[in-house]
Motif scaffolding. Structure first.
Motif, PDB file in Angstrom:
ATOM      1  N   ASP A 131      33.607  15.969 -40.709  1.00 23.10           N
ATOM      2  CA  ASP A 131      32.511  15.021 -40.495  1.00 23.10           C
ATOM      3  C   ASP A 131      31.732  15.260 -39.204  1.00 23.10           C
ATOM      4  O   ASP A 131      30.739  14.586 -38.940  1.00 23.10           O
ATOM      5  CB  ASP A 131      33.051  13.576 -40.531  1.00 23.10           C
ATOM      6  CG  ASP A 131      34.260  13.384 -39.623  1.00 23.10           C
ATOM      7  OD1 ASP A 131      34.406  14.150 -38.644  1.00 23.10           O
ATOM      8  OD2 ASP A 131      35.057  12.468 -39.897  1.00 23.10           O
ATOM      9  N   ASP A 132      32.173  16.228 -38.397  1.00 28.10           N
ATOM     10  CA  ASP A 132      31.514  16.440 -37.094  1.00 28.10           C
ATOM     11  C   ASP A 132      30.439  17.529 -37.130  1.00 28.10           C
ATOM     12  O   ASP A 132      29.832  17.837 -36.094  1.00 28.10           O
ATOM     13  CB  ASP A 132      32.559  16.759 -36.008  1.00 28.10           C
ATOM     14  CG  ASP A 132      33.377  18.020 -36.325  1.00 28.10           C
ATOM     15  OD1 ASP A 132      33.197  18.593 -37.427  1.00 28.10           O
ATOM     16  OD2 ASP A 132      34.205  18.410 -35.483  1.00 28.10           O
ATOM     17  N   LYS A 133      30.193  18.108 -38.286  1.00 33.38           N
ATOM     18  CA  LYS A 133      29.310  19.274 -38.334  1.00 33.38           C
ATOM     19  C   LYS A 133      27.858  19.002 -37.903  1.00 33.38           C
ATOM     20  O   LYS A 133      27.268  19.859 -37.233  1.00 33.38           O
ATOM     21  CB  LYS A 133      29.358  19.942 -39.721  1.00 33.38           C
ATOM     22  CG  LYS A 133      30.710  20.592 -40.027  1.00 33.38           C
ATOM     23  CD  LYS A 133      31.085  21.634 -38.985  1.00 33.38           C
ATOM     24  CE  LYS A 133      32.564  21.998 -39.015  1.00 33.38           C
ATOM     25  NZ  LYS A 133      33.483  20.977 -38.452  1.00 33.38           N
ATOM     26  N   ARG A 183      27.081  10.563 -41.636  1.00 33.65           N
ATOM     27  CA  ARG A 183      25.699  10.178 -41.976  1.00 33.65           C
ATOM     28  C   ARG A 183      24.923   9.783 -40.725  1.00 33.65           C
ATOM     29  O   ARG A 183      23.721  10.039 -40.633  1.00 33.65           O
ATOM     30  CB  ARG A 183      25.691   9.031 -42.987  1.00 33.65           C
ATOM     31  CG  ARG A 183      26.213   9.452 -44.357  1.00 33.65           C
ATOM     32  CD  ARG A 183      26.055   8.325 -45.374  1.00 33.65           C
ATOM     33  NE  ARG A 183      24.691   8.204 -45.830  1.00 33.65           N
ATOM     34  CZ  ARG A 183      24.267   8.484 -47.064  1.00 33.65           C
ATOM     35  NH1 ARG A 183      25.105   8.869 -47.971  1.00 33.65           N
ATOM     36  NH2 ARG A 183      22.999   8.364 -47.393  1.00 33.65           N
ATOM     37  N   ARG A 184      25.606   9.165 -39.761  1.00 29.84           N
ATOM     38  CA  ARG A 184      24.933   8.756 -38.515  1.00 29.84           C
ATOM     39  C   ARG A 184      24.441  10.012 -37.774  1.00 29.84           C
ATOM     40  O   ARG A 184      23.344  10.023 -37.236  1.00 29.84           O
ATOM     41  CB  ARG A 184      25.906   7.949 -37.643  1.00 29.84           C
ATOM     42  CG  ARG A 184      25.238   7.118 -36.587  1.00 29.84           C
ATOM     43  CD  ARG A 184      26.136   5.981 -36.114  1.00 29.84           C
ATOM     44  NE  ARG A 184      27.371   6.454 -35.495  1.00 29.84           N
ATOM     45  CZ  ARG A 184      28.592   6.165 -35.932  1.00 29.84           C
ATOM     46  NH1 ARG A 184      28.763   5.402 -36.985  1.00 29.84           N
ATOM     47  NH2 ARG A 184      29.659   6.634 -35.304  1.00 29.84           N
ATOM     48  N   ASN A 215      17.672  13.952 -38.192  1.00 28.16           N
ATOM     49  CA  ASN A 215      16.665  14.148 -39.247  1.00 28.16           C
ATOM     50  C   ASN A 215      16.450  12.814 -39.958  1.00 28.16           C
ATOM     51  O   ASN A 215      16.844  12.650 -41.120  1.00 28.16           O
ATOM     52  CB  ASN A 215      17.205  15.217 -40.221  1.00 28.16           C
ATOM     53  CG  ASN A 215      16.134  15.807 -41.091  1.00 28.16           C
ATOM     54  OD1 ASN A 215      15.067  15.217 -41.283  1.00 28.16           O
ATOM     55  ND2 ASN A 215      16.418  16.969 -41.652  1.00 28.16           N
ATOM     56  N   PRO A 216      15.819  11.853 -39.239  1.00 26.66           N
ATOM     57  CA  PRO A 216      15.726  10.484 -39.767  1.00 26.66           C
ATOM     58  C   PRO A 216      15.029  10.451 -41.129  1.00 26.66           C
ATOM     59  O   PRO A 216      13.984  11.066 -41.308  1.00 26.66           O
ATOM     60  CB  PRO A 216      14.870   9.768 -38.718  1.00 26.66           C
ATOM     61  CG  PRO A 216      14.951  10.600 -37.475  1.00 26.66           C
ATOM     62  CD  PRO A 216      15.133  12.012 -37.941  1.00 26.66           C
ATOM     63  N   GLY A 217      15.652   9.745 -42.053  1.00 25.59           N
ATOM     64  CA  GLY A 217      15.045   9.563 -43.366  1.00 25.59           C
ATOM     65  C   GLY A 217      15.198  10.737 -44.315  1.00 25.59           C
ATOM     66  O   GLY A 217      14.685  10.686 -45.443  1.00 25.59           O
ATOM     67  N   VAL A 218      15.890  11.801 -43.898  1.00 23.91           N
ATOM     68  CA  VAL A 218      16.066  12.955 -44.797  1.00 23.91           C
ATOM     69  C   VAL A 218      16.812  12.514 -46.064  1.00 23.91           C
ATOM     70  O   VAL A 218      17.653  11.605 -46.017  1.00 23.91           O
ATOM     71  CB  VAL A 218      16.849  14.090 -44.072  1.00 23.91           C
ATOM     72  CG1 VAL A 218      18.283  13.677 -43.785  1.00 23.91           C
ATOM     73  CG2 VAL A 218      16.809  15.380 -44.897  1.00 23.91           C
TER      74      VAL A 218
END
Lengths: 223, 223
Positions: A146-148, A181-182, A188-191
């Motif tokens: 999850d850290d990618k 997801r955060r 990349n907001p809204g991607v």
């Protein structure tokens, strides 16, 4: 140092120029095109197989596969029903616009509606080389962790869609979906984020819908 | 073309020269050192955490972490009990000997027995840059798929050990162990292959034994 920087700028400058030429070629031939990037083993070939299999009756699909060695991926794409073209990069860690340009010269463009480019499995380098295609897709996968997004920000920042593959493995792996997801939202907001499993088929419909919607929009705007 | 090749040779030539200097520094300080390479998410940090945790009472361990961004990995190594040093490469897709040389200048070498270098998560580029450490390790992982030796041959060819991580996921993933091992054998006959799971602990003892055996041999030969 200055010499190195200039050479790098020239290389990228030449690449971008040929990328623009690629886009003109694709636009003129009315071919909607996507670049699929991911770590090794995230599921690029599996997603392309499923996509070709699903869309081959609606669209004529070509797949260009970039790999260091072997033709395993192109064979899988061809078996699924695409016209498949393998690029072996030798040592190169990414596809560039020149390689794609050479591949385009071998494809019967007037017979193709949709071109899928499968980049070299690498979460670092491909994002730095414009190809001239219309949309860029990143496939993440649950086992990668999850850290990618926090560790490979560029690859998450500069794409149109993030696919999250292998969600069938969530019960067996410690993976904080919220944290993941955060990280994407920050970069990349809204991607568009699509969670799916190529293994079980769960969520694949959302991806097919995205491809079809983009294909239709592209071909309409080309009229 | 010739110009490009010359520049590439100069870059690699300079790198190899500094790699030899790194090895002299490590030999003089009696520090056994390993370079850990893998795709993103194959389990480099997890294996290093487990290794540090297990060996910290026997050896004083330093970890140098290479990442594009963030200090997540160095924090995890430090928490496990190592002296940890983060290198942020910015955009660079690999560690090189110059980066390691700079890191070595910040490490209290006389206090260290074992140095673990965690390279950037990338199955293509790191193998091309000698660091000057004593052994090179590749971590593969089951979710990446059984075809990786055939598609990324260089990374399998030029290492001393192949770790196969995440074997706890074998029941949930289609992975032909025979096909995978055959690929490795073709590229790197007789290489040490260790199957394990950092999650469950299965097989870790074999890895710890390898590290201890190599450490002892190194320190004996240095006497």
């Amino acid at each position: 140092m200055i010499k190195n920087i200039l050479i790098r700028e020239n290389i990228l400058g030449t690449n971008d120029q040929i990328a623009r030429e690629n886009q003109r070629i694709l636009d003129n031939a009315s071919i909607f095109s996507i670049n699929v990037m991911a770590s090794p083993g995230a599921g690029k070939t599996s997603l392309i197989e499923r996509t070709v299999d699903r869309l081959k009756d609606i669209y004529s699909v070509a797949v260009v596969d970039g790999d260091l060695a072997s033709s395993i991926d192109a064979e899988r794409a061809a078996k699924a029903g695409a016209r498949a073209f393998q690029i072996n990069t030798g040592g190169a860690c990414h596809l560039d616009a020149i390689m794609l340009n050479q591949a385009l010269s071998q494809i019967p463009l007037n017979l193709i509606d949709l071109l899928i480019v499968e980049n070299v499995g690498n979460l670092v380098c491909p994002i730095n080389f414009m190809l001239g295609v219309h949309k860029s897709i990143l496939i993440a996968s649950i086992p990668e962790g999850d850290d990618k997004p926090y560790k490979y920000p560029n690859s998450y920042r500069n794409v149109d869609v993030v696919i999250v593959n292998k969600i069938d493995l969530l019960p067996y792996i410690s993976f904080n979906v919220e944290y993941f997801r955060r990280g994407i939202e920050l970069l990349n907001p809204g991607v568009t984020i699509i969670e799916l499993s190529c293994q079980t088929g769960q969520g694949l419909e959302n991806w097919f819908k995205w491809v079809e919607h983009e294909c239709v929009s592209f071909h309409q705007s080309a009229l």
